[in-house]
Write a protein that holds these residues in place. Structure first.
Motif, PDB file in Angstrom:
ATOM      1  N   LEU A 138     -31.192  23.983 -32.140  1.00 45.57           N
ATOM      2  CA  LEU A 138     -29.901  23.354 -32.424  1.00 45.57           C
ATOM      3  C   LEU A 138     -28.921  24.343 -33.042  1.00 45.57           C
ATOM      4  O   LEU A 138     -27.717  24.261 -32.810  1.00 45.57           O
ATOM      5  CB  LEU A 138     -30.096  22.117 -33.285  1.00 45.57           C
ATOM      6  N   GLN A 139     -29.426  25.315 -33.803  1.00 48.65           N
ATOM      7  CA  GLN A 139     -28.543  26.327 -34.385  1.00 48.65           C
ATOM      8  C   GLN A 139     -27.951  27.227 -33.301  1.00 48.65           C
ATOM      9  O   GLN A 139     -26.858  27.761 -33.467  1.00 48.65           O
ATOM     10  CB  GLN A 139     -29.300  27.159 -35.416  1.00 48.65           C
ATOM     11  N   LYS A 140     -28.667  27.377 -32.169  1.00 47.13           N
ATOM     12  CA  LYS A 140     -28.170  28.198 -31.056  1.00 47.13           C
ATOM     13  C   LYS A 140     -27.292  27.394 -30.096  1.00 47.13           C
ATOM     14  O   LYS A 140     -26.705  27.958 -29.191  1.00 47.13           O
ATOM     15  CB  LYS A 140     -29.352  28.769 -30.256  1.00 47.13           C
ATOM     16  N   SER A 141     -27.215  26.093 -30.288  1.00 50.44           N
ATOM     17  CA  SER A 141     -26.458  25.232 -29.375  1.00 50.44           C
ATOM     18  C   SER A 141     -24.973  25.238 -29.734  1.00 50.44           C
ATOM     19  O   SER A 141     -24.552  25.863 -30.706  1.00 50.44           O
ATOM     20  CB  SER A 141     -27.001  23.797 -29.444  1.00 50.44           C
ATOM     21  N   SER A 142     -24.195  24.500 -28.946  1.00 52.32           N
ATOM     22  CA  SER A 142     -22.750  24.413 -29.189  1.00 52.32           C
ATOM     23  C   SER A 142     -22.413  23.780 -30.538  1.00 52.32           C
ATOM     24  O   SER A 142     -21.339  24.022 -31.074  1.00 52.32           O
ATOM     25  CB  SER A 142     -22.077  23.623 -28.066  1.00 52.32           C
ATOM     26  N   ILE A 143     -23.315  22.966 -31.093  1.00 54.88           N
ATOM     27  CA  ILE A 143     -23.028  22.389 -32.423  1.00 54.88           C
ATOM     28  C   ILE A 143     -23.550  23.288 -33.541  1.00 54.88           C
ATOM     29  O   ILE A 143     -23.410  22.966 -34.711  1.00 54.88           O
ATOM     30  CB  ILE A 143     -23.606  20.960 -32.596  1.00 54.88           C
ATOM     31  N   GLY A 144     -24.141  24.425 -33.186  1.00 54.48           N
ATOM     32  CA  GLY A 144     -24.772  25.334 -34.142  1.00 54.48           C
ATOM     33  C   GLY A 144     -24.038  25.566 -35.443  1.00 54.48           C
ATOM     34  O   GLY A 144     -24.597  25.386 -36.523  1.00 54.48           O
ATOM     35  N   TYR A 191     -24.796  16.805 -38.333  1.00 55.82           N
ATOM     36  CA  TYR A 191     -23.823  17.878 -38.179  1.00 55.82           C
ATOM     37  C   TYR A 191     -22.569  17.492 -38.938  1.00 55.82           C
ATOM     38  O   TYR A 191     -22.328  16.319 -39.211  1.00 55.82           O
ATOM     39  CB  TYR A 191     -23.507  18.145 -36.697  1.00 55.82           C
ATOM     40  N   LYS A 192     -21.802  18.502 -39.303  1.00 54.70           N
ATOM     41  CA  LYS A 192     -20.537  18.253 -40.001  1.00 54.70           C
ATOM     42  C   LYS A 192     -19.442  18.150 -38.959  1.00 54.70           C
ATOM     43  O   LYS A 192     -19.205  19.081 -38.192  1.00 54.70           O
ATOM     44  CB  LYS A 192     -20.254  19.381 -40.985  1.00 54.70           C
ATOM     45  N   LEU A 216     -30.155  21.810 -24.618  1.00 54.25           N
ATOM     46  CA  LEU A 216     -31.557  21.682 -25.047  1.00 54.25           C
ATOM     47  C   LEU A 216     -32.491  21.723 -23.851  1.00 54.25           C
ATOM     48  O   LEU A 216     -33.578  22.300 -23.927  1.00 54.25           O
ATOM     49  CB  LEU A 216     -31.746  20.400 -25.850  1.00 54.25           C
ATOM     50  N   SER A 217     -32.080  21.132 -22.752  1.00 51.12           N
ATOM     51  CA  SER A 217     -32.883  21.160 -21.532  1.00 51.12           C
ATOM     52  C   SER A 217     -33.110  22.609 -21.091  1.00 51.12           C
ATOM     53  O   SER A 217     -34.232  23.022 -20.799  1.00 51.12           O
ATOM     54  CB  SER A 217     -32.187  20.355 -20.431  1.00 51.12           C
ATOM     55  N   THR A 218     -32.041  23.384 -21.055  1.00 49.75           N
ATOM     56  CA  THR A 218     -32.128  24.788 -20.656  1.00 49.75           C
ATOM     57  C   THR A 218     -33.009  25.580 -21.625  1.00 49.75           C
ATOM     58  O   THR A 218     -33.864  26.359 -21.202  1.00 49.75           O
ATOM     59  CB  THR A 218     -30.710  25.406 -20.585  1.00 49.75           C
ATOM     60  N   MET A 219     -32.816  25.357 -22.927  1.00 49.42           N
ATOM     61  CA  MET A 219     -33.561  26.118 -23.939  1.00 49.42           C
ATOM     62  C   MET A 219     -35.045  25.748 -24.001  1.00 49.42           C
ATOM     63  O   MET A 219     -35.829  26.470 -24.596  1.00 49.42           O
ATOM     64  CB  MET A 219     -32.918  25.941 -25.319  1.00 49.42           C
ATOM     65  N   THR A 220     -35.417  24.621 -23.414  1.00 48.13           N
ATOM     66  CA  THR A 220     -36.826  24.210 -23.401  1.00 48.13           C
ATOM     67  C   THR A 220     -37.417  24.345 -21.994  1.00 48.13           C
ATOM     68  O   THR A 220     -38.347  23.628 -21.642  1.00 48.13           O
ATOM     69  CB  THR A 220     -36.994  22.761 -23.901  1.00 48.13           C
TER      70      THR A 220
END
Length: 121
Positions: free
Chosen positions: A45-51, A79-80, A97-101
């Motif tokens: 999640l830290q690497k995602s767009s909401i990171g 998230y803030k 998340l789909s791509t990262m997994t």
């Protein structure tokens, strides 16, 4: 100050045998499995767009899956919400998340049920 918003994250691990002690939040097995989940989920999640806005996840439970080797994982993540985050895009986060997994097949050394990933804002 930015408001803290939550979203749910659910997925099924197909190579983590579900046992009754995983249902008990105070059990050693729950606590150790919870730590492992944070080890894998938070960096994604830290690497995602909401990171930059991501605050962390809380595992809310483990449930029995279709077979004895399946364990469903339920988490609430935060998230803030502020002006620099256009808006929470659940579809975009799901795709990331789909791509990262590996197309929802791998989370660290765990195998995932390809049809189990769910993100709800």
């Amino acid at each position: 100050a930015p408001a803290v918003k939550n979203f749910t994250l659910n997925f099924t691990i197909t190579n983590l045998q579900f046992t009754a002690d995983l249902e008990k939040p105070n059990s050693r097995r729950f606590k150790s499995t919870e730590k492992v989940m944070y080890h894998y989920i938070d960096p994604l999640l830290q690497k995602s767009s909401i990171g930059p806005h991501f605050s962390g996840c809380k595992v809310t439970g483990f449930r029995s899956g279709k077979s004895k080797d399946d364990t469903k994982v339920d988490a609430v993540c935060s998230y803030k919400d502020n002006a620099s985050l256009a808006r929470f895009d659940r579809a975009k986060l799901y795709q990331e998340l789909s791509t990262m997994t590996n197309n929802v097949t791998k989370l660290g050394h765990y195998s995932l049920d390809r049809n189990s990933l769910y993100v709800d804002g």
